[in-house]
Design a protein around this motif. Structure first.
Motif, PDB file in Angstrom:
ATOM      1  N   ASN A 167       0.860  -1.191   0.000  1.00  0.00           N
ATOM      2  CA  ASN A 167       0.000   0.000   0.000  1.00  0.00           C
ATOM      3  C   ASN A 167       0.891   1.234   0.000  1.00  0.00           C
ATOM      4  N   PRO A 168       0.351   2.413  -0.247  1.00  0.00           N
ATOM      5  CA  PRO A 168       1.194   3.603  -0.363  1.00  0.00           C
ATOM      6  C   PRO A 168       1.422   4.306   0.980  1.00  0.00           C
ATOM      7  N   ILE A 169       2.587   4.913   1.123  1.00  0.00           N
ATOM      8  CA  ILE A 169       2.903   5.739   2.280  1.00  0.00           C
ATOM      9  C   ILE A 169       3.562   7.021   1.797  1.00  0.00           C
ATOM     10  N   LEU A 170       3.698   7.969   2.709  1.00  0.00           N
ATOM     11  CA  LEU A 170       4.402   9.215   2.405  1.00  0.00           C
ATOM     12  C   LEU A 170       5.883   9.044   2.736  1.00  0.00           C
ATOM     13  N   LEU A 288       4.734  10.308  -2.671  1.00  0.00           N
ATOM     14  CA  LEU A 288       3.942   9.128  -2.332  1.00  0.00           C
ATOM     15  C   LEU A 288       4.481   7.962  -3.139  1.00  0.00           C
ATOM     16  N   ASP A 289       4.587   6.799  -2.521  1.00  0.00           N
ATOM     17  CA  ASP A 289       5.039   5.621  -3.263  1.00  0.00           C
ATOM     18  C   ASP A 289       4.607   4.372  -2.519  1.00  0.00           C
ATOM     19  N   SER A 290       4.743   3.247  -3.187  1.00  0.00           N
ATOM     20  CA  SER A 290       4.350   1.966  -2.621  1.00  0.00           C
ATOM     21  C   SER A 290       5.293   1.541  -1.504  1.00  0.00           C
ATOM     22  N   THR A 291       4.757   0.813  -0.533  1.00  0.00           N
ATOM     23  CA  THR A 291       5.598   0.224   0.508  1.00  0.00           C
ATOM     24  C   THR A 291       6.577  -0.782  -0.090  1.00  0.00           C
ATOM     25  N   ALA A 292       6.232  -1.357  -1.234  1.00  0.00           N
ATOM     26  CA  ALA A 292       7.120  -2.313  -1.881  1.00  0.00           C
ATOM     27  C   ALA A 292       8.368  -1.644  -2.448  1.00  0.00           C
ATOM     28  N   SER A 293       8.356  -0.311  -2.539  1.00  0.00           N
ATOM     29  CA  SER A 293       9.521   0.427  -3.037  1.00  0.00           C
ATOM     30  C   SER A 293      10.428   0.883  -1.909  1.00  0.00           C
ATOM     31  N   LEU A 294      10.063   0.581  -0.672  1.00  0.00           N
ATOM     32  CA  LEU A 294      10.764   1.145   0.477  1.00  0.00           C
ATOM     33  C   LEU A 294      12.255   0.821   0.492  1.00  0.00           C
ATOM     34  N   ARG A 295      12.586  -0.443   0.350  1.00  0.00           N
ATOM     35  CA  ARG A 295      14.003  -0.810   0.423  1.00  0.00           C
ATOM     36  C   ARG A 295      14.800  -0.138  -0.688  1.00  0.00           C
ATOM     37  N   GLU A 296      14.244  -0.096  -1.878  1.00  0.00           N
ATOM     38  CA  GLU A 296      14.936   0.537  -2.998  1.00  0.00           C
ATOM     39  C   GLU A 296      15.183   2.018  -2.729  1.00  0.00           C
ATOM     40  N   ILE A 297      14.180   2.681  -2.139  1.00  0.00           N
ATOM     41  CA  ILE A 297      14.307   4.102  -1.838  1.00  0.00           C
ATOM     42  C   ILE A 297      15.328   4.338  -0.729  1.00  0.00           C
ATOM     43  N   VAL A 324      -6.150   0.632   1.274  1.00  0.00           N
ATOM     44  CA  VAL A 324      -6.612  -0.565   0.575  1.00  0.00           C
ATOM     45  C   VAL A 324      -5.381  -1.301   0.069  1.00  0.00           C
ATOM     46  N   VAL A 325      -5.352  -2.607   0.203  1.00  0.00           N
ATOM     47  CA  VAL A 325      -4.168  -3.336  -0.261  1.00  0.00           C
ATOM     48  C   VAL A 325      -4.087  -3.310  -1.780  1.00  0.00           C
ATOM     49  N   GLY A 326      -2.857  -3.216  -2.269  1.00  0.00           N
ATOM     50  CA  GLY A 326      -2.598  -3.340  -3.695  1.00  0.00           C
ATOM     51  C   GLY A 326      -1.810  -4.610  -3.935  1.00  0.00           C
ATOM     52  N   GLY A 327      -1.429  -4.835  -5.164  1.00  0.00           N
ATOM     53  CA  GLY A 327      -0.669  -6.041  -5.477  1.00  0.00           C
ATOM     54  C   GLY A 327      -1.493  -7.064  -6.210  1.00  0.00           C
ATOM     55  N   ALA A 328      -1.339  -8.336  -5.834  1.00  0.00           N
ATOM     56  CA  ALA A 328      -2.027  -9.396  -6.566  1.00  0.00           C
ATOM     57  C   ALA A 328      -2.267 -10.603  -5.669  1.00  0.00           C
ATOM     58  N   SER A 329      -3.091 -11.518  -6.191  1.00  0.00           N
ATOM     59  CA  SER A 329      -3.422 -12.733  -5.446  1.00  0.00           C
ATOM     60  C   SER A 329      -3.389 -13.932  -6.393  1.00  0.00           C
ATOM     61  N   LEU A 330      -3.551 -15.122  -5.824  1.00  0.00           N
ATOM     62  CA  LEU A 330      -3.473 -16.363  -6.578  1.00  0.00           C
ATOM     63  C   LEU A 330      -4.844 -17.005  -6.705  1.00  0.00           C
TER      64      LEU A 330
END
Length: 458
Positions: A167-170, A288-297, A324-330
């Motif tokens: 999800n996104p954070i500041l 604003l960016d995704s939490t999945a980008s945190l380590r890269e940032i 709201v969660v983003g991403g994908a599911s199976l």
């Protein structure tokens, strides 16, 4: 288990065409690492006695390598199921390949689908809800993160298993905050505070910038506790109307445009890649960016400045909400033999195990979907190294359960997202005022929903 046939798919032909439109105007971690070629992984031709499961996914590049490792680890862990992972391009490309495969045996046993494709997957009648396997196994869903599984639950039934979640954070530059006389330990949490801080920072030559990404608008609605679609965000019954032109949307664009006008925020376009690069370079102070980008940032800014993180902002007067969660599911396909579907479920359960989730989280930055993953030492060590991720965890857990934070669902979400991005561009460029731009967008989306609903009903 009911099988899916060609006859059932014919009525969905025009619907699938809608999904040809790209899901994202911005480039996020969920899609930007896509590889250019498909390479089957985890296939052991000597394991003829095993039940074979073919998994179609959209994780390319570095993420694809992590998927391959998950498959290899699972295949080594037992001797009954052999999983073969096959990259199928973007989420849109993968769904359309799935549809084309339904008349033959060439399709997958299970498929990874982005969250905004959920309504389409259910309406396609091509899947077996994972709830069926949960009930058969008496699988303990309480071990999963409720604020993640809620998105994929409809009428009390879980249809798919979350896989990659964000999800996104500041994000903000602590060093620039301090240099501008702002407290680096007190980031802005409201629209009003963001605007005030951005004005101070821009006077020092470091404005803020937010990518024109429809996902952000969806999140900013939820964070105000407001629904994006009628009929309970499309969850009490299929949505028939877009609510993007409601007060929550207008207020958001008025806030955004006011900062563009006073140059405290600059417009870098639709791609989050561009705002991320500008942030890492120290050119902008907030984004604003995704939490999945945190380590890269954080890694990208290492040695340059300290990165701060904060919850997604909302108007000071807004009611309780969340993200709201983003991403994908199976999803498990129902045109495969029962044994193959059960084998796919065994693999899905493996992916949800705490140790597996811990490894996936550390390697990718996606949320663990299993609570006990946070007890794994590697996760604790990772939080020590990247304490900023605690913000993401806290924000997820703080989200108040409602149809707003559960997330909107509609069959034309990819098109709707692009329509909203177009409206944002019109407002920021000054070609239309917020209310007019969103009224036009809402009408376009509502018309597309109507066409989709008629197609599904046939």
């Amino acid at each position: 288990m009911r099988k899916f046939t060609r006859r059932g798919m014919l009525g969905m032909a025009s619907v699938a065409m809608m999904l040809m439109v790209s899901a994202c105007g911005g480039t996020t971690t969920d899609s930007s690492d896509a590889a250019t070629t498909a390479k089957p992984q985890g296939n052991d031709t000597s394991a003829s006695s095993k039940t074979k499961v073919v998994w179609w996914h959209s994780m390319g590049g570095a993420l694809g390598k992590e998927v391959d490792q998950l498959v290899a680890d699972f295949n080594k862990s037992q001797d009954k199921v052999q999983v073969e992972a096959v990259f199928q391009g973007t989420y849109d490309e993968s769904i359309n390949k799935m549809k084309a495969s339904m008349d033959s045996d060439s399709g997958p046993s299970m498929i990874q689908v982005y969250e905004i494709g959920s309504r389409f997957m259910i309406d396609s009648k091509a899947i077996t809800p994972v709830q069926q396997f949960i009930d058969q196994d008496k699988y303990d869903v309480s071990q999963l993160e409720e604020n993640i599984t809620r998105y994929y639950t409809f009428d009390g039934k879980q249809y798919s298993m979350p896989f990659n979640t964000s999800n996104p954070i500041l994000y903000y530059n602590k060093d620039l905050f301090k240099a501008a006389g702002l407290d680096p330990e007190k980031p802005p949490t409201t629209y009003e505070e963001v605007k005030k801080d951005a004005e101070v920072l821009s006077k020092q030559g470091h404005p803020a910038s937010f990518a024109i990404y429809g996902w952000f608008m969806e999140q900013l609605f939820a964070n105000q506790g407001k629904e994006y679609l009628n009929n309970g965000n499309g969850r009490t019954s299929p949505a028939t109307q877009s609510l993007v032109n409601s007060e929550a949307g207008v207020k958001t664009l008025e806030w955004w445009k006011s900062m563009i006008d006073n140059k405290s925020v600059i417009n870098l376009g639709r791609k989050t890649d561009d705002t991320e690069k500008a942030f890492i370079a120290g050119q902008i102070a907030m984004t604003l960016d995704s939490t999945a980008s945190l380590r890269e940032i954080v890694d990208g800014s290492d040695g340059k400045f300290k990165v701060g993180t904060a919850f997604l902002p909302k108007p000071q007067s807004a009611s309780d909400g969340g993200v709201v969660v983003g991403g994908a599911s199976l999803w498990i396909l129902n045109n495969k033999p029962e044994a193959e579907q059960k084998a796919a479920w065994e693999f899905i359960k493996y992916l949800a195990e705490p140790t597996t989730q811990a490894k996936w989280h550390i390697a990718t930055g996606y949320f663990p979907i299993t609570k006990k993953a946070y007890d794994e030492q590697i996760v604790k060590d990772n939080l020590t190294k990247y304490p900023q991720f605690q913000t993401a965890i806290d924000q997820l857990h703080a989200s108040k359960p409602s149809t707003a934070t559960q997330g909107a669902v509609m069959g034309v979400f990819p098109e709707a997202r692009q329509t909203v991005e177009g409206a944002i561009e019109e407002v920021l460029s000054g070609s239309k005022p917020p209310q007019k731009a969103l009224d036009d967008a809402a009408k376009t989306i509502t018309d597309k929903i109507g066409t989709y609903n008629k197609t599904v009903q046939k």
